[in-house]
Motif scaffolding. Structure first.
Motif, PDB file in Angstrom:
ATOM      1  N   LEU A   1       0.616  -1.138   0.094  1.00 54.31           N
ATOM      2  CA  LEU A   1      -0.021   0.093   0.010  1.00 54.31           C
ATOM      3  C   LEU A   1       0.621   1.256   0.146  1.00 54.31           C
ATOM      4  N   SER A   2       1.701   1.258  -1.002  1.00 52.53           N
ATOM      5  CA  SER A   2       2.577   2.513  -1.083  1.00 52.53           C
ATOM      6  C   SER A   2       1.978   3.543  -1.976  1.00 52.53           C
ATOM      7  N   PHE A   3       1.327   2.881  -2.943  1.00 48.49           N
ATOM      8  CA  PHE A   3       0.779   3.891  -3.870  1.00 48.49           C
ATOM      9  C   PHE A   3      -0.583   4.528  -3.362  1.00 48.49           C
ATOM     10  N   GLN A   4      -1.457   4.035  -2.580  1.00 53.15           N
ATOM     11  CA  GLN A   4      -2.713   4.510  -2.279  1.00 53.15           C
ATOM     12  C   GLN A   4      -2.538   5.876  -1.463  1.00 53.15           C
ATOM     13  N   PRO A   5      -1.548   5.895  -0.476  1.00 57.03           N
ATOM     14  CA  PRO A   5      -1.321   7.187   0.243  1.00 57.03           C
ATOM     15  C   PRO A   5      -1.191   8.484  -0.492  1.00 57.03           C
ATOM     16  N   VAL A   6      -0.285   7.775  -1.470  1.00 59.80           N
ATOM     17  CA  VAL A   6       0.377   9.106  -2.647  1.00 59.80           C
ATOM     18  C   VAL A   6      -0.854   9.537  -3.408  1.00 59.80           C
ATOM     19  N   ILE A   7      -1.789   8.705  -4.024  1.00 62.94           N
ATOM     20  CA  ILE A   7      -2.532   9.071  -5.036  1.00 62.94           C
ATOM     21  C   ILE A   7      -3.842   9.813  -3.994  1.00 62.94           C
ATOM     22  N   GLU A   8      -4.019   9.308  -3.099  1.00 62.39           N
ATOM     23  CA  GLU A   8      -5.180  10.104  -2.273  1.00 62.39           C
ATOM     24  C   GLU A   8      -4.642  11.390  -1.925  1.00 62.39           C
ATOM     25  N   ASN A   9      -3.479  11.520  -1.624  1.00 61.91           N
ATOM     26  CA  ASN A   9      -2.940  12.860  -1.401  1.00 61.91           C
ATOM     27  C   ASN A   9      -3.070  13.723  -2.410  1.00 61.91           C
ATOM     28  N   ILE A  10      -2.794  13.479  -3.553  1.00 65.10           N
ATOM     29  CA  ILE A  10      -2.626  14.109  -4.899  1.00 65.10           C
ATOM     30  C   ILE A  10      -4.268  14.616  -4.880  1.00 65.10           C
TER      31      ILE A  10
END
Lengths: 246, 251
Positions: free
Chosen positions: A156-165
């Motif tokens: 789950l590395s992608f998820q927080p980055v995308i959500e932040n964007i």
């Protein structure tokens, strides 16, 4: 005699005293060292415990963030649209992707590092849903060379980055947003987007990214890189060829 | 009946449209807006519709900002996936809202209620919402006293405000300089933050007047305006990113 003896005895006593003092001193220093070592070890234990707790907390936060009510209900609302429009095939695919997302998130609490390939298949499901929710407004541009697919990174590395964007940038008809995902020269996974701040959001790095930073430190002893030149916001995530030996 | 949908998620718009099509065929959706900016612009230019459906989270910020920037003379029905604070406020003030995924029966119910509201009740409903999100009136015209005369100066015409020897001056885009009794801090409170920026202790600058940014030693910036200034406008390292954000903000 007695008189002359006194100082000599006194001197001898002094000598013994001095020896005792030095000895006691050495003992004290040794004790001190031991106590310090024990203390340090304990501090390290405490630090380790703290990191472990933080990891649990971070994982927990990711979980709750992922299945946060906002995400959940908005996803279902979009599904309602598909059903209402009788787009049966799309609805079915949407349900499958949504299930995959939840399954991946739910199984992530007993995983630590996963292959980039796994993260990418999660990303594809997540992307599918987001591109339906924000049709004609949100786009993904993904370029990952096959040779990196078995590289590892925290689950789950992608998820927080995308959500932040999505949380911090304008995504509208007038200003559609494209998220770029690629591997950099120094073998880092880069996720970047043009900076288009929403009104009223001053901070640009959220809690999600802080959690990810903590998990990277714990699982890989590496840090993530956040670059923001006010035009492009990029998060660079280290990926590793092999799991580090503990 | 005419309706406007304010919502940033494409699929959510489609869902609401499909429901309205089913339950209220006489209702015509005359506009779909997805940002605070687009909504404010639209509402300023058009006749207000009979009903507005409004999501709370919009693409460029929360929809409450629309109320701060313009008057909405239509009854609003809010839509939200989840927002406890807002729901609490809606309940207390009996303002209608729809939870996502939206249930058609709830839409029928909300519309029926509004239909039966008589003129004064309808106005009352609109007022309750307006009271919840008071409009912010930023300064439009600054009054300058000069001897026995009072000169109105449109804030659109102002390039910057600056202080010198404990006095505050106004510099307009056509290079006229006035003295004002207001302090920079007081001005900071009443000027529209999307149009004006407190660059440092001595300057408040207008967005329209910003010509360029020049990089100086130690990551500081120097702001150059379209008009001449007596002093350089230096931006400290700490405020550089805030300045850039202000400049790139989509307003």
């Amino acid at each position: 005699m007695l008189v002359t003896d006194f100082p000599r005895q006194g001197f001898r006593l002094n000598g013994i005293n001095m020896f005792k003092t030095i000895f006691a001193g050495i003992i004290a220093v040794l004790y001190g060292l031991i106590i310090m070592l024990v203390y340090r070890q304990q501090q390290m234990k405490i630090e380790n415990e703290r990191l472990k707790t933080e990891n649990l907390q971070a994982t927990y936060n990711v979980l709750t963030a992922q299945i946060n009510p906002h995400f959940f209900f908005n996803s279902l609302n979009a599904l309602s649209a598909l059903v209402r429009e009788q787009q049966n095939e799309v609805s079915l695919k949407y349900i499958n992707e949504l299930s995959d997302i939840f399954r991946y998130v739910l199984s992530s609490n007993n995983k630590t590092l996963v292959a980039l390939q796994q993260e990418l298949s999660f990303l594809n499901a997540y992307r599918y849903m987001l591109e339906i929710r924000y049709e004609n407004k949100l786009f993904f541009d993904i370029h990952i060379d096959e040779k990196y697919l078995q590289y590892l990174l925290p689950v789950l590395s992608f998820q927080p980055v995308i959500e932040n964007i999505i949380k911090h940038n304008v995504i509208s008809e007038e200003n559609p947003l494209t998220i770029h995902i690629y591997i950099t020269g120094e073998e880092k996974l880069a996720i970047s987007n043009p900076v288009r701040p929403k009104f009223g959001y001053r901070e640009n790095t959220g809690i999600g990214l802080k959690n990810l930073t903590d998990r990277y430190r714990l699982l890989l002893s590496k840090s993530i890189l956040i670059e923001n030149d006010d035009r492009v916001f990029t998060v660079k995530l280290p990926i590793v060829e092999k799991s580090p030996t503990p | 009946m005419k309706a406007v949908i304010i919502e940033d998620e494409t699929a959510a718009v489609r869902n609401l449209k499909a429901i309205l099509n089913d339950v209220a065929p006489d209702l015509r959706v005359i506009a779909v807006l997805d940002s605070v900016r687009a909504s404010v612009e639209w509402l300023k230019k058009h006749d207000h519709p009979d009903i507005v459906f409004m999501d709370i989270q919009l693409s460029d910020g929360e929809s409450f900002l629309i109320f701060e920037r313009t008057e909405i003379r239509s009854p609003v029905i809010f839509t939200t996936a989840y927002n406890e604070y807002a729901l609490q406020a809606f309940k207390v003030n009996s303002i209608d809202y729809l939870l996502k995924p939206i249930h058609p029966e709830e839409v029928v119910h909300a519309l029926a209620k509004l239909k039966f509201l008589a003129g004064t009740e309808r106005d009352d409903y609109v007022r309750r919402i307006a009271n919840l999100f008071p409009q912010k009136n930023y300064l439009k015209t600054l009054l300058i006293s000069y001897k026995d005369t009072i000169i109105p100066v449109d804030t659109q015409e102002i390039a910057c405000f600056y202080s010198k020897n404990e006095k505050v001056y106004v510099s307009t885009s056509n290079q006229i300089i006035y003295h004002t009794e207001k302090s920079l801090n007081a001005l900071g409170e009443i000027l529209d933050p999307t149009l004006f920026f407190r660059a440092n202790r001595q300057f408040i600058v207008s967005r329209k007047a910003v010509k360029e940014l020049n990089v100086r030693l130690g990551s500081r910036l120097c702001l150059t305006l379209n008009v001449e200034t007596e002093k350089e406008i230096l931006i400290s390292k700490e405020r550089v990113s805030e300045l850039k954000q202000w400049l790139t903000m989509l307003y």
